[in-house]
Design a protein around this motif. Structure first.
Motif, PDB file in Angstrom:
ATOM      1  N   ARG A  79     -12.397 -11.046 -12.131  1.00 33.16           N
ATOM      2  CA  ARG A  79     -11.594 -11.776 -11.133  1.00 33.16           C
ATOM      3  C   ARG A  79     -10.167 -11.234 -11.075  1.00 33.16           C
ATOM      4  N   LEU A  80      -9.588 -10.906 -12.231  1.00 30.50           N
ATOM      5  CA  LEU A  80      -8.224 -10.379 -12.267  1.00 30.50           C
ATOM      6  C   LEU A  80      -8.159  -9.021 -11.561  1.00 30.50           C
ATOM      7  N   ALA A  81      -9.143  -8.167 -11.818  1.00 28.86           N
ATOM      8  CA  ALA A  81      -9.167  -6.861 -11.155  1.00 28.86           C
ATOM      9  C   ALA A  81      -9.290  -7.027  -9.639  1.00 28.86           C
ATOM     10  N   ALA A  82     -10.140  -7.956  -9.212  1.00 27.02           N
ATOM     11  CA  ALA A  82     -10.310  -8.192  -7.765  1.00 27.02           C
ATOM     12  C   ALA A  82      -9.010  -8.738  -7.167  1.00 27.02           C
ATOM     13  N   ALA A  83      -8.332  -9.630  -7.895  1.00 31.47           N
ATOM     14  CA  ALA A  83      -7.076 -10.196  -7.392  1.00 31.47           C
ATOM     15  C   ALA A  83      -6.010  -9.114  -7.275  1.00 31.47           C
ATOM     16  N   ARG A  84      -5.955  -8.217  -8.251  1.00 33.33           N
ATOM     17  CA  ARG A  84      -4.969  -7.126  -8.181  1.00 33.33           C
ATOM     18  C   ARG A  84      -5.274  -6.190  -7.015  1.00 33.33           C
ATOM     19  N   ARG A  85      -6.576  -5.914  -6.798  1.00 34.47           N
ATOM     20  CA  ARG A  85      -6.972  -5.068  -5.671  1.00 34.47           C
ATOM     21  C   ARG A  85      -6.538  -5.702  -4.352  1.00 34.47           C
ATOM     22  N   MET A  86      -6.801  -7.001  -4.210  1.00 35.92           N
ATOM     23  CA  MET A  86      -6.414  -7.695  -2.971  1.00 35.92           C
ATOM     24  C   MET A  86      -4.898  -7.740  -2.814  1.00 35.92           C
ATOM     25  N   GLN A  87      -4.170  -7.869  -3.920  1.00 34.69           N
ATOM     26  CA  GLN A  87      -2.712  -7.895  -3.838  1.00 34.69           C
ATOM     27  C   GLN A  87      -2.185  -6.541  -3.354  1.00 34.69           C
ATOM     28  N   ARG A  88      -2.731  -5.450  -3.882  1.00 36.63           N
ATOM     29  CA  ARG A  88      -2.296  -4.111  -3.431  1.00 36.63           C
ATOM     30  C   ARG A  88      -2.621  -3.905  -1.947  1.00 36.63           C
ATOM     31  N   ARG A  89      -3.809  -4.378  -1.556  1.00 35.55           N
ATOM     32  CA  ARG A  89      -4.195  -4.260  -0.146  1.00 35.55           C
ATOM     33  C   ARG A  89      -3.239  -5.055   0.742  1.00 35.55           C
ATOM     34  N   ALA A  90      -2.876  -6.262   0.283  1.00 30.45           N
ATOM     35  CA  ALA A  90      -1.951  -7.100   1.060  1.00 30.45           C
ATOM     36  C   ALA A  90      -0.567  -6.458   1.124  1.00 30.45           C
ATOM     37  N   GLU A  91      -0.124  -5.838   0.015  1.00 34.83           N
ATOM     38  CA  GLU A  91       1.187  -5.166   0.035  1.00 34.83           C
ATOM     39  C   GLU A  91       1.182  -3.990   1.003  1.00 34.83           C
ATOM     40  N   ARG A  92       0.091  -3.224   1.014  1.00 34.00           N
ATOM     41  CA  ARG A  92       0.003  -2.093   1.956  1.00 34.00           C
ATOM     42  C   ARG A  92       0.004  -2.592   3.404  1.00 34.00           C
ATOM     43  N   ALA A  93      -0.732  -3.688   3.647  1.00 40.00           N
ATOM     44  CA  ALA A  93      -0.752  -4.259   5.007  1.00 40.00           C
ATOM     45  C   ALA A  93       0.636  -4.749   5.399  1.00 40.00           C
ATOM     46  N   SER A  94       1.365  -5.331   4.451  1.00 40.92           N
ATOM     47  CA  SER A  94       2.724  -5.815   4.714  1.00 40.92           C
ATOM     48  C   SER A  94       3.652  -4.647   5.047  1.00 40.92           C
ATOM     49  N   LEU A  95       3.533  -3.539   4.281  1.00 46.62           N
ATOM     50  CA  LEU A  95       4.357  -2.368   4.570  1.00 46.62           C
ATOM     51  C   LEU A  95       4.041  -1.795   5.954  1.00 46.62           C
ATOM     52  N   ARG A  96       2.742  -1.751   6.305  1.00 48.81           N
ATOM     53  CA  ARG A  96       2.365  -1.249   7.631  1.00 48.81           C
ATOM     54  C   ARG A  96       2.953  -2.144   8.719  1.00 48.81           C
ATOM     55  N   ALA A  97       2.926  -3.449   8.516  1.00 46.51           N
ATOM     56  CA  ALA A  97       3.470  -4.381   9.510  1.00 46.51           C
ATOM     57  C   ALA A  97       4.988  -4.193   9.646  1.00 46.51           C
ATOM     58  N   ARG A  98       5.673  -3.985   8.507  1.00 44.72           N
ATOM     59  CA  ARG A  98       7.133  -3.760   8.559  1.00 44.72           C
ATOM     60  C   ARG A  98       7.456  -2.470   9.337  1.00 44.72           C
ATOM     61  N   ARG A  99       6.692  -1.416   9.033  1.00 46.25           N
ATOM     62  CA  ARG A  99       6.928  -0.156   9.721  1.00 46.25           C
ATOM     63  C   ARG A  99       6.687  -0.316  11.227  1.00 46.25           C
ATOM     64  N   ALA A 100       5.584  -1.015  11.534  1.00 48.31           N
ATOM     65  CA  ALA A 100       5.275  -1.203  12.964  1.00 48.31           C
ATOM     66  C   ALA A 100       6.383  -1.999  13.644  1.00 48.31           C
ATOM     67  N   LEU A 101       6.925  -3.012  12.962  1.00 45.31           N
ATOM     68  CA  LEU A 101       8.016  -3.815  13.514  1.00 45.31           C
ATOM     69  C   LEU A 101       9.274  -2.963  13.673  1.00 45.31           C
ATOM     70  N   ALA A 102       9.548  -2.148  12.665  1.00 44.75           N
ATOM     71  CA  ALA A 102      10.738  -1.293  12.733  1.00 44.75           C
ATOM     72  C   ALA A 102      10.604  -0.290  13.881  1.00 44.75           C
ATOM     73  N   MET A 103       9.404   0.269  14.044  1.00 46.96           N
ATOM     74  CA  MET A 103       9.203   1.222  15.137  1.00 46.96           C
ATOM     75  C   MET A 103       9.364   0.528  16.491  1.00 46.96           C
ATOM     76  N   ALA A 104       8.902  -0.705  16.581  1.00 41.98           N
ATOM     77  CA  ALA A 104       9.010  -1.446  17.836  1.00 41.98           C
ATOM     78  C   ALA A 104      10.466  -1.758  18.151  1.00 41.98           C
ATOM     79  N   VAL A 105      11.248  -2.096  17.118  1.00 42.99           N
ATOM     80  CA  VAL A 105      12.665  -2.425  17.337  1.00 42.99           C
ATOM     81  C   VAL A 105      13.456  -1.181  17.708  1.00 42.99           C
ATOM     82  N   MET A 106      13.106  -0.039  17.082  1.00 43.55           N
ATOM     83  CA  MET A 106      13.843   1.186  17.340  1.00 43.55           C
ATOM     84  C   MET A 106      13.651   1.679  18.777  1.00 43.55           C
ATOM     85  N   GLN A 107      12.547   1.414  19.395  1.00 43.47           N
ATOM     86  CA  GLN A 107      12.309   1.959  20.725  1.00 43.47           C
ATOM     87  C   GLN A 107      12.815   1.068  21.749  1.00 43.47           C
TER      88      GLN A 107
END
Length: 107
Positions: A79-107
Motif C-alpha cells: 500500500r505504501l509503494a502504491a501511495a508513493r507511486r500515486m503521489q509522484r503521478r499527482a506531482e507530475r500532473a500538477s507540474l504539467r498543469a502549472r506549465r500549461a497555465l504558465a504557457m497560457a498566461v504568457m501568450q
C-alpha cells in the motif's frame, strides 16, 4: 487347547489386562523391586503427553501469529509503494498543469 499367553505371544497387548509378573523362585528374595502403584506413572505420562500436545499447539499458534504479522507487514508495504507511486503521478500532473497555465498566461 487352552494355553495361557507367553512373553513373545501375550493374550493381550494391553498391560492392564495382563497378569502381574510373579517373582521368580530362582532369584534371591529382596533383589526385586517391590510392586508400586503405577497410577502416578500413568498420570505423569498423560500430563507429559498433554503438555507436549499443548507445546505443539502453542508453537503452531505462534507460527501462525508470525505469518499473519508478516502478511500484514507485506500488505502495508504494498500500500505504501502504491501511495508513493500515486503521489509522484499527482506531482507530475500538477507540474504539467502549472506549465500549461504558465504557457497560457504568457501568450
Amino acid at each position: 487347547m487352552n494355553t495361557a499367553g507367553t512373553i513373545d505371544r501375550p493374550l493381550t497387548h494391553d498391560p492392564k489386562k495382563q497378569a502381574p509378573m510373579k517373582p521368580s523362585t530362582s532369584e534371591p528374595t529382596g533383589s526385586m523391586i517391590e510392586d508400586v502403584t503405577t497410577t502416578g506413572a500413568t498420570d505423569s505420562r498423560q500430563n507429559r503427553t498433554r503438555e507436549m500436545q499443548l507445546i505443539q499447539e502453542a508453537l503452531a499458534r505462534a507460527h501462525m501469529h508470525d505469518r499473519l504479522h508478516d502478511a500484514e507487514r507485506e500488505r502495508r508495504a504494498v500500500r505504501l509503494a502504491a501511495a508513493r507511486r500515486m503521489q509522484r503521478r499527482a506531482e507530475r500532473a500538477s507540474l504539467r498543469a502549472r506549465r500549461a497555465l504558465a504557457m497560457a498566461v504568457m501568450q
